[in-house]
Design an enzyme around this catalytic site. Structure first.
Site: not given
Ligand code: ADP
Length: 606
Positions: A182, A195-196, A375, A434, A544, A573, A588-589
């Protein structure tokens, strides 16, 4: 490793607080105190303020920034314990200015106060347009770069948001060793700021019968609501497995409120609401699982840079940059799961791909956290992954006028609230899709609207929204307005009283008969006729990314030749093609949970 995960509760509180907007006067669209002219440089010069929760309450800071320098950091207000917090309050601001970064060491014995200062300064620097994640890598013991490391586990997961953590727990339950990478300093991603609302229906259940709901209706609304662009097999997988996902979360100890509700853009009462605010319940649950189990570790502040591919095109691992800038090579005995979320915070990407809005430059805010930079799209593209429907980007009509965040939203459900423009007039079916609501909002003066509710929603004013904010608290902060009568509220928000009264009268007439109105609205419950009345301003906000990496129903990533990329799964996502042109609120959730679990299960079984 997992013991190094920072206190989740602290992080949640900080996240919630950092997401809160500064006070917005009616009509204000810009952060206060920014100079009219910007100089070229790393930052937007100005004086910024923000707060974050410390030990005993809010710690408020003021940061002065020139084009290339953090000029000063001051702690303006706090209720931290004297003596214990003194050193943090004196040393952390000085250290930030000294090293020109946010990677400074916390003060031993005053960790929470230190972190609150750092978090609030980070929020200020974000307002100043800084790359906050880069700033977090500057400072501290820069000389002490950790040694490069090579680690291995059965399953390597990139991203500790909702999809990544669901995948991690499922894979571990299925017997795999797991490492989650992470890049941020806490788990949660965007999911923790959501929003959960979690859409799920079980055929024949009491709720399904009461609401005339079914898995088939969920399927049809998801497909139709996305203009038939969603992949039917993926949608079928989503709707058929959502309720099992809910049971799985409950078995892990996550609590949900009784009943279901209609979330904005959800079109039907089938959203389950977690007992804890926003998306925190998911991460309290996942963190507890991680703490209580072996062979499941999370590396925070660790950014995946590249996928490792063997001579046969199979993905076998990930190279990442660790907290101190060291290289961490993670070898996957079985598979890698991409769960990096979307790209709503990457303005360049959203401008490049958007096919719906045509206006997604930096003037349009986003609900997302700063790590939502796409990323995973780059990582997947490098190994030949197919991208689908990248132009499908969802906006919500519910952004805070200053930050774009969903915080400060006074609606509690769809049925008992209306939207009016600056002239006090309704302009759209507030129970609709939306995209339709947001498009209609863009057409209003300044793209600005007021959500109007009454005492049916707030009998006392102390009832909390998803962000754990009461309307009374929002009023005190100048982010919501109250009137004992409609005329009083109209005066408070500067709209013509007769127009607001007419909007409410028309709405109430239809709420009485439940008949479709001129905008096509069909969702009603109580009338809005019981003072006090409340209003809060909202603007369009990027929410989103519905396009992304192509997957099949096993969550395997597909390449541009239509073949499976061995060793690589994706969920959440970062994937595309499930929701089509418009995602239903609450889906989404369900999506990240269903496909996160499928990815985790299949990766563990490899
Ligand atoms: P999803 O709803 O698809 O799970 P989120 O936005 O809740 O997506 O979570 C995606 C997570 O991936 C975020 O915590 C983000 O910081 C992490 N993330 C994004 N790019 C990278 C990366 N290159 N390396 C490690 N973590 C990453």
């Amino acid at each position: 490793m997992k013991k190094s995960v920072v206190s989740l509760f602290l992080v949640l509180v900080l996240l919630l607080t950092a997401a809160c907007a500064p006070a917005a006067a009616p009509g204000a669209t810009e952060a206060p105190q920014e100079p009219a002219q910007e100089e070229a440089g790393a930052y937007k010069p100005g004086v910024y303020t923000a707060s974050a929760k410390g030990n005993n309450g809010d710690v408020k800071v003021e940061v002065e920034v020139s084009a290339n320098e953090i000029v000063s950091v001051k702690v303006l207000e706090h209720q931290e314990t004297p003596t214990i917090s003194d050193k943090a309050i004196a040393d952390i601001p000085a250290a930030i200015v000294d090293v020109q970064g946010l990677g400074v060491e916390t003060v031993s014995g005053a960790t929470f106060t230190s972190k609150a200062i750092l978090e609030a300064v980070a929020a200020c620097m974000e307002q100043a347009g800084a790359d906050v994640e880069a700033l977090k890598r500057i400072g501290g013991d820069a000389a002490a770069q950790a040694e490069d490391q090579t680690l291995s586990a059965d399953v390597i997961i990139i991203g500790a948001g909702g999809a990544g953590m669901a995948a991690a727990v499922q894979a571990n339950q299925d017997g795999a060793s797991v490492i989650v990478l992470e890049k941020q300093s806490s788990i949660g991603g965007n999911t923790i700021l959501s929003g959960g609302a979690f859409n799920a229906v079980r055929d024949g259940s009491e709720e399904a019968i009461a609401n005339k709901d079914s898995v088939q209706l969920h399927y049809e609304q998801t497909i139709n609501g996305g203009d038939n662009q969603g992949d039917p097999e993926l949608v079928r997988t989503l709707v058929e497995n959502a309720y099992d996902g809910l049971d799985w979360l409950k078995a892990l100890g996550m609590e949900f409120k009784e009943g279901v509700f209609t979330v904005t853009g959800g079109l039907w009462p089938r959203a389950h609401k977690p007992a804890d605010p926003v998306g925190t319940g998911f991460f309290i649950t996942y963190q507890r699982y991680v703490d209580e189990h072996e062979n499941i570790d999370i590396l925070l502040n660790t950014k995946a840079e590249q996928l490792i591919v063997d001579g046969n095109g199979k993905v076998t691992g990930v190279t990442a940059t660790g907290e101190t800038g060291n290289t961490i090579t993670c070898n996957a005995n079985k598979a890698v799961i991409l769960a990096t979320g979307g790209f709503s915070k990457n303005v360049e990407m959203r401008m490049e791909y958007d096919t719906i809005w045509g206006v997604l430059d930096e003037s349009v805010p986003s609900t997302n956290h700063s790590g939502a930079t796409g990323d995973g799209i780059y990582l997947a593209q490098e190994v030949g992954a197919e991208l689908v429907q990248m132009g499908n980007i969802q906006l919500l009509p519910l952004g805070d006028p200053v930050t774009g965040s969903l915080s400060g939203n006074i609606e509690l459900d769809v049925e008992r609230r209306i939207f009016v423009n600056k002239n006090g007039e309704r302009f759209v079916d507030e129970g609709g899709r939306r995209d339709a609501m947001t498009k209609a909002l863009f057409e209003q003066e300044d793209g600005w609207m007021w959500i109007i509710v009454d005492s049916h929603c707030y009998p006392t004013g102390d009832e909390k929204n998803n962000f754990n904010e009461s309307v009374n608290q929002l009023i005190a902060e100048g982010r919501a307005y109250k009137g004992e009568t409609v005329a009083e509220l109209a005066a408070a928000i500067g709209v013509p009283a007769e127009n607001l009264q007419k909007s409410l009268d028309d709405f109430n007439a239809h709420a009485a008969t439940k008949e479709k109105d001129e905008f096509g609205r069909t969702l009603y419950s109580d009338p809005i006729d019981k003072g006090p009345f409340y209003a809060a301003a909202r603007v369009p906000t990027v929410h989103h990314c519905m396009g992304g990496v192509k997957i099949n129903t096993n969550a395997q990533v597909i390449n541009t030749n239509g073949e499976i990329i061995e060793g690589l799964y994706a969920a959440g996502e970062v994937t595309g093609g499930i929701h089509g042109a418009n995602r239903l609120g609450g889906n989404a959730l369900a999506d990240i949970l269903v496909f996160g679990r499928i990815a985790g299960r299949n990766a563990a079984a490899k």
